[in-house]
Structure formats: structure tokens, C-alpha cells
Design a protein around this motif. Structure first.
Motif, PDB file in Angstrom:
ATOM      1  N   ARG A 126     -10.501 -41.281  -0.517  1.00 54.43           N
ATOM      2  CA  ARG A 126      -9.425 -42.267  -0.365  1.00 54.43           C
ATOM      3  C   ARG A 126      -8.262 -41.984  -1.313  1.00 54.43           C
ATOM      4  O   ARG A 126      -7.105 -42.158  -0.943  1.00 54.43           O
ATOM      5  N   THR A 127      -8.556 -41.546  -2.527  1.00 57.95           N
ATOM      6  CA  THR A 127      -7.497 -41.193  -3.477  1.00 57.95           C
ATOM      7  C   THR A 127      -6.692 -40.005  -2.962  1.00 57.95           C
ATOM      8  O   THR A 127      -5.457 -40.012  -2.976  1.00 57.95           O
ATOM      9  N   ALA A 128      -7.391 -38.982  -2.484  1.00 57.58           N
ATOM     10  CA  ALA A 128      -6.710 -37.798  -1.941  1.00 57.58           C
ATOM     11  C   ALA A 128      -5.909 -38.149  -0.687  1.00 57.58           C
ATOM     12  O   ALA A 128      -4.805 -37.641  -0.487  1.00 57.58           O
ATOM     13  N   LEU A 129      -6.453 -39.023   0.150  1.00 61.25           N
ATOM     14  CA  LEU A 129      -5.748 -39.438   1.366  1.00 61.25           C
ATOM     15  C   LEU A 129      -4.464 -40.185   1.016  1.00 61.25           C
ATOM     16  O   LEU A 129      -3.406 -39.925   1.590  1.00 61.25           O
ATOM     17  N   ARG A 130      -4.545 -41.075   0.065  1.00 60.91           N
ATOM     18  CA  ARG A 130      -3.365 -41.833  -0.367  1.00 60.91           C
ATOM     19  C   ARG A 130      -2.269 -40.867  -0.848  1.00 60.91           C
ATOM     20  O   ARG A 130      -1.103 -40.989  -0.478  1.00 60.91           O
ATOM     21  N   ASN A 131      -2.640 -39.851  -1.635  1.00 66.58           N
ATOM     22  CA  ASN A 131      -1.675 -38.868  -2.130  1.00 66.58           C
ATOM     23  C   ASN A 131      -1.104 -38.020  -0.996  1.00 66.58           C
ATOM     24  O   ASN A 131       0.088 -37.713  -0.977  1.00 66.58           O
TER      25      ASN A 131
END
Length: 93
Positions: free
Chosen positions: A39-44
Motif C-alpha cells: 500500500r505504501t508503494a502503491l500510494r507513491n
């Protein structure tokens, strides 16, 4: 980390003319050791794309079933008596 749990990021590229027309991005799916990392990578990733041009989602997968693990991780099975649990653990090559 949850036993034997990983996550995969799926990305779609959408038409700037018709937002209902989307197709998978031509790249291998990104695999992560946890749903939070995904989710963190997707947000970025979505923050760096023009608004609405790329959409995505993270989904939990059982890496012991799919056989797909993130780089730097291995699957370990621990058996205690009649009970076995699989875990994804960091692994240096």
C-alpha cells in the motif's frame, strides 16, 4: 509479518479520453512481503502518475501457494508436533 502472507500490486493504465477503458500495464506484478508495504508503494506510484491515468490495488496472496516471493525473502516452514506453519522471512543471498 503474517505467516506466509505477501501482497501483489496490480496496476492499470486508463485512457485519458474514456476513464472506463483501462488495460493492465505491461510489466511484471510487483510483489511485497506485506500488505502495508504494498500500500505504501502503491500510494507513491500513483502520486507520480497523472491523475486518473494509472489506477491500482494491492491484494493479499499466499506466497507458499503462488511460489512468488519478494526479492530478499524466503519461505520457512516450522513444524511443531502435528502442526506446521509457513512464514516469509528476510533472507540475505
Amino acid at each position: 509479518m503474517d505467516p506466509a502472507t505477501a501482497a501483489v500490486m496490480i496496476l492499470l493504465s486508463c485512457s485519458p479520453i474514456d476513464a472506463l477503458v483501462c488495460k493492465p500495464i505491461e510489466m511484471p506484478p510487483a510483489i511485497f512481503a506485506s500488505l502495508d508495504q504494498c500500500r505504501t508503494a502503491l500510494r507513491n506510484r500513483l502520486a507520480s502518475a497523472p491523475r486518473g491515468k494509472i489506477i491500482g490495488r494491492c491484494r493479499r496472496v499466499d506466497a507458499t501457494v503462488t511460489g512468488a516471493l519478494p526479492d530478499g525473502y524466503s519461505s520457512v516452514t516450522v513444524t511443531r508436533g502435528m502442526t506446521s506453519n509457513s512464514y516469509i522471512v528476510p533472507h540475505k543471498k
